[in-house]
Design a protein around this motif. Structure first.
Motif, short mmCIF file in Angstrom:
data_model
loop_
_atom_site.label_atom_id
_atom_site.label_comp_id
_atom_site.label_asym_id
_atom_site.label_seq_id
_atom_site.Cartn_x
_atom_site.Cartn_y
_atom_site.Cartn_z
N VAL A 25 23.52 109.36 60.82
CA VAL A 25 23.74 108.48 61.58
C VAL A 25 25.32 108.16 61.33
N ASP A 26 26.35 108.45 62.18
CA ASP A 26 27.65 108.32 61.83
C ASP A 26 28.08 107.05 62.29
N GLN A 27 28.85 106.54 61.47
CA GLN A 27 29.74 105.19 61.90
C GLN A 27 31.17 105.43 61.61
N PHE A 28 32.05 104.48 61.98
CA PHE A 28 33.49 104.79 62.35
C PHE A 28 34.36 103.75 62.11
N LEU A 29 35.41 104.07 61.52
CA LEU A 29 36.70 103.14 61.14
C LEU A 29 37.91 103.80 61.52
N TYR A 30 38.66 103.14 62.42
CA TYR A 30 39.87 103.62 62.92
C TYR A 30 40.82 102.65 62.55
N GLU A 31 42.00 103.33 61.84
CA GLU A 31 43.15 102.68 61.33
C GLU A 31 44.43 103.35 61.85
N GLY B 134 24.85 112.23 64.08
CA GLY B 134 25.87 113.20 63.62
C GLY B 134 25.08 114.11 62.72
N GLY B 135 25.72 114.72 61.77
CA GLY B 135 25.05 115.58 60.88
C GLY B 135 25.30 117.28 61.37
N GLY B 136 25.81 117.95 60.45
CA GLY B 136 25.97 119.48 60.97
C GLY B 136 25.00 120.18 61.43
N GLY B 137 23.52 119.97 60.76
CA GLY B 137 22.48 120.39 61.42
C GLY B 137 22.33 120.05 62.75
N LYS C 145 23.21 107.46 56.46
CA LYS C 145 24.35 107.25 57.26
C LYS C 145 25.64 107.71 56.30
N ALA C 146 26.61 107.85 57.15
CA ALA C 146 28.05 108.28 56.83
C ALA C 146 28.97 107.44 57.56
N LEU C 147 30.14 107.24 56.78
CA LEU C 147 31.21 106.69 57.50
C LEU C 147 32.33 107.71 57.57
N ASN C 148 32.80 107.76 59.03
CA ASN C 148 33.96 108.75 59.43
C ASN C 148 35.13 107.63 59.39
N TYR D 174 29.32 109.27 52.33
CA TYR D 174 27.90 108.98 52.61
C TYR D 174 27.90 107.54 52.24
N LEU D 175 27.03 106.87 53.08
CA LEU D 175 26.85 105.54 52.85
C LEU D 175 25.51 105.26 52.20
N THR D 176 24.60 106.23 52.25
CA THR D 176 23.37 105.99 51.68
C THR D 176 22.97 107.38 50.88
N PRO D 177 21.70 107.48 50.40
CA PRO D 177 21.58 108.44 49.46
C PRO D 177 21.13 109.79 50.55
N ARG D 178 21.59 110.78 50.28
CA ARG D 178 21.00 112.02 51.20
C ARG D 178 19.91 112.52 50.76
N VAL D 179 19.15 113.37 51.89
CA VAL D 179 17.75 113.89 51.80
C VAL D 179 18.22 115.29 52.17
N ARG D 180 18.37 116.07 51.32
CA ARG D 180 18.65 117.63 51.30
C ARG D 180 17.34 118.38 51.68
N LEU D 181 17.76 119.03 52.71
CA LEU D 181 16.56 120.21 52.86
C LEU D 181 16.68 121.46 52.46
N THR D 182 15.55 122.27 52.20
CA THR D 182 15.39 123.57 51.76
C THR D 182 14.37 124.30 52.46
N PRO D 183 14.39 125.80 52.45
CA PRO D 183 13.40 126.39 52.99
C PRO D 183 12.03 125.83 52.75
#
Length: 330
Positions: free
Chosen positions: A14-20, A36-39, A93-96, A107-116
């Motif tokens: 889930v992408d969050q945004f800050l514009y300056e 969000g997320g590349g996958g 979640k992540a901040l753009n 990243y704003l929270t821990p990531r949960v990586r996926l594998t095969p």
């Protein structure tokens, strides 16, 4: 069980945004949290061409999963998502952070990586095409798990993580390249791995692609390098065909159509994976990829599908494909 055509190991975010502005002052611009997320973008790039039952992506859903995001995902077809619920954690979640023309990401929270191994026992296991985004070091682990599955030899589409495209990662990249079917960094990432100085030019992109192919991509098979280059298009070279450029659908002559390029490269590779279902020619499949990217850049966030006629953003992917094919003379 039917094999899925395209499965991504990329994360859902889930992408969050800050514009300056350039001086760090708030611009007053706001944007609600977005998918969000590349996958995720890769899966949607494939969805532009494929039925939901031909695509797969795992979504780790925390207790705070937004309802509007759930509805948006469902609009693309519930069969393409495998939701894993964990009421003890929040959704990734992540901040753009945009400061002037510079984009930061954290990243704003821990990531949960996926594998095969996460695909085992699901309807997504043993797909025909496997897409993953990670460092070269972690790519070695992904390939190791793929090789542990007897009788599974997927087309592997490897997208290096942008912040790991540095010369120090080159030794690990060289080790994993023989097991990669399609290597696809963007232009800056390819040049960063190979210590080729900026600015980006077509000549430098062609040089980088030749070097990466020479380092052993898909050694002994059909290895290819696809360097994604924004408005310049994509440069494609393989072990069986000479290099050539495939133009972007919205290129330098259509800058007004490009609203936000976030996720366009990921969607490009989803479109590429989908295109490989319809054609045995990588160069032709890149046309599908370019069309997928064209829908991503037309708005902030993901495009919309019209389920009644299969159009996206009110336009037919097949029409765009026909247009681009004529322009590219493939």
């Amino acid at each position: 069980m039917t094999q899925r055509q395209f499965v991504s190991l990329g994360m859902f975010i889930v992408d969050q945004f800050l514009y300056e502005d350039g001086d760090g002052n708030p611009t007053g611009r706001g944007l609600d949290p977005q998918i969000g997320g590349g996958g995720t973008y890769a899966a949607i790039g494939a969805r532009i061409w494929l039925d939901p039952t031909d695509i797969g992506m795992i979504v780790d859903r925390g207790h705070d999963f937004p309802s509007h995001i759930q509805a948006k995902l469902d609009s693309y077809g519930s069969d393409m998502w495998l939701f894993r619920d964990d009421p003890t954690r929040v959704t990734t979640k992540a901040l753009n952070h945009y400061r002037g023309d510079h984009r930061g990401f954290k990243y704003l929270t821990p990531r949960v990586r996926l594998t095969p191994q996460d695909l085992n026992g699901t309807s997504f296991e043993r797909p025909k095409t496997l897409h993953f985004i990670c460092s070269p070091t972690r790519a070695l682990s992904v390939i190791s798990e793929v090789k542990e599955v007897e009788g599974w030899s997927p087309i592997t589409i490897y997208e290096p993580m942008p912040d790991r495209c540095v010369p120090g990662e080159l030794p690990s990249l060289l080790e994993v390249l023989p097991s990669i079917s399609i290597l696809s960094p963007n232009a800056e990432e390819a040049m960063g791995l190979l210590s080729i100085p900026l600015p980006v030019t077509q000549a430098k992109i062609e040089e980088a692609a030749a070097k990466l192919l020479g380092y052993g991509v898909g050694e002994g098979g059909q290895g290819s390098v696809v360097i994604r280059s924004g408005a310049l298009g994509a440069y494609v070279v393989s072990r069986t065909k000479e290099g050539r450029w495939v133009e972007a659908f919205w290129g330098t002559n259509d800058p007004h159509r490009v609203v936000d390029v976030t996720g366009a490269g990921n969607a490009f590779l989803g479109g590429l994976g989908a295109g490989l279902k319809f054609t045995q020619d990588l160069y032709e499949a890149v046309l599908y990829a370019s069309v997928s990217a064209s829908y991503i850049v037309e708005q902030e966030g993901l495009p919309s599908i019209e389920p009644d006629d299969g159009s996206w953003n009110g336009d037919s992917p097949q029409r765009r494909l026909s247009d681009l094919r004529k322009r590219s003379s493939l």
